[in-house]
Design a protein around this motif. Sequence first.
Motif, PDB file in Angstrom:
ATOM      1  N   ALA A  33       0.831  -1.215   0.000  1.00 25.90           N
ATOM      2  CA  ALA A  33       0.000   0.000   0.000  1.00 25.90           C
ATOM      3  C   ALA A  33       0.859   1.256   0.000  1.00 25.90           C
ATOM      4  CB  ALA A  33      -0.930  -0.012   1.218  1.00 25.90           C
ATOM      5  N   GLU A  34       1.860   1.305   0.869  1.00 26.42           N
ATOM      6  CA  GLU A  34       2.692   2.503   0.946  1.00 26.42           C
ATOM      7  C   GLU A  34       3.436   2.750  -0.355  1.00 26.42           C
ATOM      8  OE1 GLU A  34       6.166   4.658   3.613  1.00 26.42           O
ATOM      9  OE2 GLU A  34       5.322   2.771   4.324  1.00 26.42           O
ATOM     10  N   GLY A  35       4.000   1.699  -0.918  1.00 25.64           N
ATOM     11  CA  GLY A  35       4.722   1.854  -2.185  1.00 25.64           C
ATOM     12  C   GLY A  35       3.827   2.344  -3.302  1.00 25.64           C
ATOM     13  N   PHE A  36       2.615   1.811  -3.371  1.00 32.99           N
ATOM     14  CA  PHE A  36       1.677   2.244  -4.405  1.00 32.99           C
ATOM     15  C   PHE A  36       1.360   3.728  -4.265  1.00 32.99           C
ATOM     16  CE2 PHE A  36      -2.528   3.070  -6.096  1.00 32.99           C
ATOM     17  CZ  PHE A  36      -2.459   2.486  -7.351  1.00 32.99           C
ATOM     18  N   GLU A  37       1.150   4.158  -3.041  1.00 36.81           N
ATOM     19  CA  GLU A  37       0.756   5.543  -2.791  1.00 36.81           C
ATOM     20  C   GLU A  37       1.893   6.536  -3.043  1.00 36.81           C
ATOM     21  OE1 GLU A  37      -2.284   6.592  -2.352  1.00 36.81           O
ATOM     22  OE2 GLU A  37      -3.186   4.615  -2.130  1.00 36.81           O
ATOM     23  N   ARG A  38       3.107   6.065  -3.197  1.00 36.17           N
ATOM     24  CA  ARG A  38       4.242   6.957  -3.501  1.00 36.17           C
ATOM     25  C   ARG A  38       4.204   7.468  -4.935  1.00 36.17           C
ATOM     26  NH1 ARG A  38       8.475   7.524   0.537  1.00 36.17           N
ATOM     27  NH2 ARG A  38       7.602   6.482   2.344  1.00 36.17           N
ATOM     28  N   ASN A  39       3.416   6.832  -5.803  1.00 36.12           N
ATOM     29  CA  ASN A  39       3.183   7.272  -7.180  1.00 36.12           C
ATOM     30  C   ASN A  39       4.406   7.237  -8.087  1.00 36.12           C
ATOM     31  OD1 ASN A  39       0.410   7.756  -6.911  1.00 36.12           O
ATOM     32  ND2 ASN A  39       0.804   9.747  -5.997  1.00 36.12           N
ATOM     33  N   GLY A  40       5.381   6.429  -7.761  1.00 36.78           N
ATOM     34  CA  GLY A  40       6.545   6.280  -8.633  1.00 36.78           C
ATOM     35  C   GLY A  40       6.998   4.828  -8.655  1.00 36.78           C
ATOM     36  N   ASN A  41       7.326   4.328  -9.841  1.00 37.84           N
ATOM     37  CA  ASN A  41       7.701   2.918  -9.959  1.00 37.84           C
ATOM     38  C   ASN A  41       8.927   2.547  -9.124  1.00 37.84           C
ATOM     39  OD1 ASN A  41       5.574   2.312 -11.581  1.00 37.84           O
ATOM     40  ND2 ASN A  41       6.794   1.647 -13.321  1.00 37.84           N
ATOM     41  N   PHE A  89       7.869   2.252  -5.614  1.00 42.13           N
ATOM     42  CA  PHE A  89       6.947   1.123  -5.498  1.00 42.13           C
ATOM     43  C   PHE A  89       7.730  -0.181  -5.499  1.00 42.13           C
ATOM     44  CE2 PHE A  89       2.856  -0.869  -7.475  1.00 42.13           C
ATOM     45  CZ  PHE A  89       2.544  -1.444  -6.260  1.00 42.13           C
ATOM     46  N   ILE A  90       8.685  -0.302  -6.394  1.00 43.44           N
ATOM     47  CA  ILE A  90       9.512  -1.512  -6.466  1.00 43.44           C
ATOM     48  C   ILE A  90      10.264  -1.707  -5.153  1.00 43.44           C
ATOM     49  CG2 ILE A  90      11.558  -2.515  -7.575  1.00 43.44           C
ATOM     50  CD1 ILE A  90      10.448  -1.214 -10.227  1.00 43.44           C
ATOM     51  N   HIS A  91      10.779  -0.636  -4.586  1.00 41.65           N
ATOM     52  CA  HIS A  91      11.489  -0.721  -3.299  1.00 41.65           C
ATOM     53  C   HIS A  91      10.565  -1.291  -2.216  1.00 41.65           C
ATOM     54  CE1 HIS A  91      13.976   0.366   0.133  1.00 41.65           C
ATOM     55  NE2 HIS A  91      12.923   1.003   0.641  1.00 41.65           N
ATOM     56  N   PHE A  92       9.351  -0.774  -2.117  1.00 39.06           N
ATOM     57  CA  PHE A  92       8.425  -1.239  -1.090  1.00 39.06           C
ATOM     58  C   PHE A  92       7.918  -2.656  -1.377  1.00 39.06           C
ATOM     59  CE2 PHE A  92       8.515   3.206   0.037  1.00 39.06           C
ATOM     60  CZ  PHE A  92       8.428   3.168   1.417  1.00 39.06           C
ATOM     61  N   LEU A  93       7.767  -2.996  -2.657  1.00 38.05           N
ATOM     62  CA  LEU A  93       7.409  -4.371  -2.997  1.00 38.05           C
ATOM     63  C   LEU A  93       8.512  -5.332  -2.561  1.00 38.05           C
ATOM     64  CD1 LEU A  93       5.850  -3.896  -6.549  1.00 38.05           C
ATOM     65  CD2 LEU A  93       4.641  -4.650  -4.481  1.00 38.05           C
ATOM     66  N   SER A  94       9.753  -4.901  -2.705  1.00 36.31           N
ATOM     67  CA  SER A  94      10.883  -5.721  -2.268  1.00 36.31           C
ATOM     68  C   SER A  94      10.837  -5.963  -0.759  1.00 36.31           C
ATOM     69  CB  SER A  94      12.186  -5.038  -2.676  1.00 36.31           C
ATOM     70  OG  SER A  94      13.293  -5.777  -2.232  1.00 36.31           O
ATOM     71  N   ILE A  95      10.475  -4.939  -0.004  1.00 35.61           N
ATOM     72  CA  ILE A  95      10.332  -5.101   1.447  1.00 35.61           C
ATOM     73  C   ILE A  95       9.208  -6.098   1.747  1.00 35.61           C
ATOM     74  CG2 ILE A  95       9.706  -3.927   3.598  1.00 35.61           C
ATOM     75  CD1 ILE A  95      11.065  -1.388   2.375  1.00 35.61           C
ATOM     76  N   SER A  96       8.101  -5.992   1.020  1.00 31.65           N
ATOM     77  CA  SER A  96       6.990  -6.931   1.197  1.00 31.65           C
ATOM     78  C   SER A  96       7.431  -8.358   0.910  1.00 31.65           C
ATOM     79  CB  SER A  96       5.820  -6.572   0.271  1.00 31.65           C
ATOM     80  OG  SER A  96       5.217  -5.376   0.660  1.00 31.65           O
ATOM     81  N   LYS A  97       8.219  -8.514  -0.131  1.00 29.90           N
ATOM     82  CA  LYS A  97       8.745  -9.825  -0.503  1.00 29.90           C
ATOM     83  C   LYS A  97       9.597 -10.391   0.634  1.00 29.90           C
ATOM     84  CE  LYS A  97      10.706 -11.706  -4.803  1.00 29.90           C
ATOM     85  NZ  LYS A  97      11.224 -12.890  -4.209  1.00 29.90           N
ATOM     86  N   GLY A  98      10.432  -9.560   1.219  1.00 24.13           N
ATOM     87  CA  GLY A  98      11.240  -9.981   2.355  1.00 24.13           C
ATOM     88  C   GLY A  98      10.388 -10.370   3.548  1.00 24.13           C
ATOM     89  N   SER A  99       9.298  -9.644   3.761  1.00 21.17           N
ATOM     90  CA  SER A  99       8.401  -9.964   4.870  1.00 21.17           C
ATOM     91  C   SER A  99       7.708 -11.312   4.666  1.00 21.17           C
ATOM     92  CB  SER A  99       7.361  -8.854   5.051  1.00 21.17           C
ATOM     93  OG  SER A  99       7.989  -7.666   5.466  1.00 21.17           O
ATOM     94  N   CYS A 100       7.501 -11.704   3.411  1.00 22.47           N
ATOM     95  CA  CYS A 100       6.952 -13.044   3.136  1.00 22.47           C
ATOM     96  C   CYS A 100       7.912 -14.109   3.654  1.00 22.47           C
ATOM     97  CB  CYS A 100       6.745 -13.252   1.636  1.00 22.47           C
ATOM     98  SG  CYS A 100       5.345 -12.397   0.928  1.00 22.47           S
ATOM     99  N   GLY A 101       9.193 -13.940   3.376  1.00 19.18           N
ATOM    100  CA  GLY A 101      10.195 -14.895   3.857  1.00 19.18           C
ATOM    101  C   GLY A 101      10.286 -14.884   5.368  1.00 19.18           C
ATOM    102  N   GLU A 102      10.234 -13.697   5.949  1.00 14.16           N
ATOM    103  CA  GLU A 102      10.282 -13.577   7.408  1.00 14.16           C
ATOM    104  C   GLU A 102       9.109 -14.315   8.042  1.00 14.16           C
ATOM    105  OE1 GLU A 102      10.400 -10.066  10.818  1.00 14.16           O
ATOM    106  OE2 GLU A 102      10.138  -9.518   8.719  1.00 14.16           O
TER     107      GLU A 102
END
Length: 145
Positions: free
Chosen positions: A54-62, A65-78
């Motif tokens: 959500a936060e990455g999407f709301e930043r309005n820049g790819n 957004f990619i940076h925050f998606l990467s954090i989400s991906k890491g949280s999946c592993g965690e």
Amino acid sequence: MAKIEKFEDLQVWLLAREISQAVWLLFENTSLGKDFELKNQMSRSSGSIMDNIAEGFERNGNREFIHFLSISKGSCGELRSQLYRAFDRNHITKEQFEEIATKTDFENRKIGAFIAYLNSSDYRGNKFSKTSTGNSKSQTQNPEQ
């Protein structure tokens, strides 16, 4: 293809919400709810998956957004790692472990594919658009459908 107008339109966010709810139900229905340290960590990592999308999407820049998606991906592993601890401590059954671990693995792959799509896209985000009004409506099609 449908346009992405808000983060709630994203399949990766919807799945993250589903995972977060499934984790919460573990707290409510198993002894995991009494293991306060692990419960807190799992609550934070499961919430981090959806919140960072959500936060990455709301930043309005790819790029952001990619940076925050990467954090989400890491949280999946965690979260998957924490599920192993919950299983090893006999808080959850093998079936409960496998259900959520499978969802987090699928989510991880979906986020990775979404990152790859965004990396290959020429669209940089609304904040770089000359017609940007500052809202979060995307000019791109939904790659998830």
